[in-house]
Design an enzyme around this catalytic site. Structure first.
Site, PDB file in Angstrom:
ATOM      1  CB  ALA A  65      -0.904  -0.010   1.224  1.00 19.00           C
ATOM      2  N   GLY A 109      -0.146  -5.021   0.747  1.00 21.95           N
ATOM      3  CA  GLY A 109      -1.381  -4.923  -0.018  1.00 21.95           C
ATOM      4  C   GLY A 109      -1.299  -5.610  -1.367  1.00 21.95           C
ATOM      5  CD  GLU A 112      -3.143  -7.341   2.956  1.00 23.80           C
ATOM      6  OE1 GLU A 112      -3.572  -7.525   4.111  1.00 23.80           O
ATOM      7  OE2 GLU A 112      -2.767  -6.225   2.547  1.00 23.80           O
ATOM      8  CD  GLU A 132       1.047  -5.802   5.697  1.00 24.84           C
ATOM      9  OE1 GLU A 132       0.291  -5.801   4.729  1.00 24.84           O
ATOM     10  OE2 GLU A 132       1.711  -6.814   6.051  1.00 24.84           O
TER      11      GLU A 132
END
Length: 258
Positions: A65, A109, A112, A132
């Site tokens: 992200a 992300g 994911e 993360e």
């Protein structure tokens, strides 16, 4: 439709979506996710599209992200906005088959996003991770949940707690990806898989996807009952008659999605 962060094309009933933020290694920001959600909705409603492939670049599927967009936000801001809910989960809600073609980094992300797809075809250069924890947070789009369901508790704990990366070979061995191919052949193999899906009855492929997803979230008995009922239901379609008649007559079926 023009997009700032995606390159989109439709060929032979296959929709191809390429994440396109090269300077940021395809890091997922709110604009990219909004465009991806809009693009997927458009392809889902387009009868010409029968299967979808999502990919990135040779260096990165998506490197995570966009931290610069998130770093200054407060709990109240992310909670009230319900960050990573609607747009980020559009792949998971898409009824048509979606394949992730992953080369290079699929981290945070990006990992994911790939896991939301129905299956992942990985280049031998692919690296997956949920780092993360290195930022003082945890995964927020399925990294603790989907990853655990795919690779098991031990592998998921290892990756989420240490932030280590998993290479393509380990990812295939662990059940995260369906197959590993040479990087130069990644798109050829992914598009071939999508084209093979596109040749099938779309009623059948959508039903299969629904049945698999239903089984992931229910008991074996409930999943088997659901599978049996949708199997029965497909006998109400013209495609079932065509598929079985074609098999008996030793010819290729001509499905019409009816």
């Amino acid at each position: 439709m023009a997009y700032d962060n995606l390159i989109v094309s439709i060929n032979d009933h296959v929709g191809l979506i390429q994440l396109n933020r090269p300077k940021a290694l395809n890091a997922l920001n709110s604009k990219l996710l909004a465009e991806l959600a809009k693009c997927l909705k458009s392809m889902e409603s387009n009868d010409k599209v029968r299967a979808i492939v999502i990919t990135g670049s040779e260096k990165a599927f998506a490197a995570g992200a966009d931290i610069s967009e998130m770093s200054g936000k407060s709990f109240v801001e992310v909670y009230r906005a319900d960050m990573f809910n609607e747009d980020a989960n559009m792949i998971d809600r898409c009824r048509k088959p979606v394949i992730a073609a992953v080369a290079g980094y699929a981290l945070g992300g990006g990992c994911e996003l790939a896991m939301m797809c129905d299956f992942i075809i990985a280049a031998d250069t692919a690296k997956f991770g949920q780092p993360e924890v290195n930022l003082g947070v945890c995964a927020g789009i399925g990294g603790t949940q989907r990853l655990t369901r795919l690779v098991g508790r031990a592998k998921s704990m290892d990756m989420n707690l240490t932030g280590r990366f998993m290479d393509a070979e380990e990812a295939e061995r662990s059940g995260l990806v369906s197959r590993v191919v040479p990087a130069k052949k990644l798109m050829e193999v992914a598009l071939d898989a999508a084209e093979r899906i596109a040749e099938k009855s779309m009623i059948a492929t959508m039903t299969i996807k629904e049945a698999v997803k239903r089984g992931e979230e229910s008991s074996l008995a409930e999943g088997l009952l659901f599978e049996r009922r949708v199997f029965h239901a497909l006998f109400a379609t013209e495609d079932q008659k065509e598929g079985m008649n074609a098999f008996v007559e030793k010819r290729e079926p001509q499905f019409r999605d009816k």
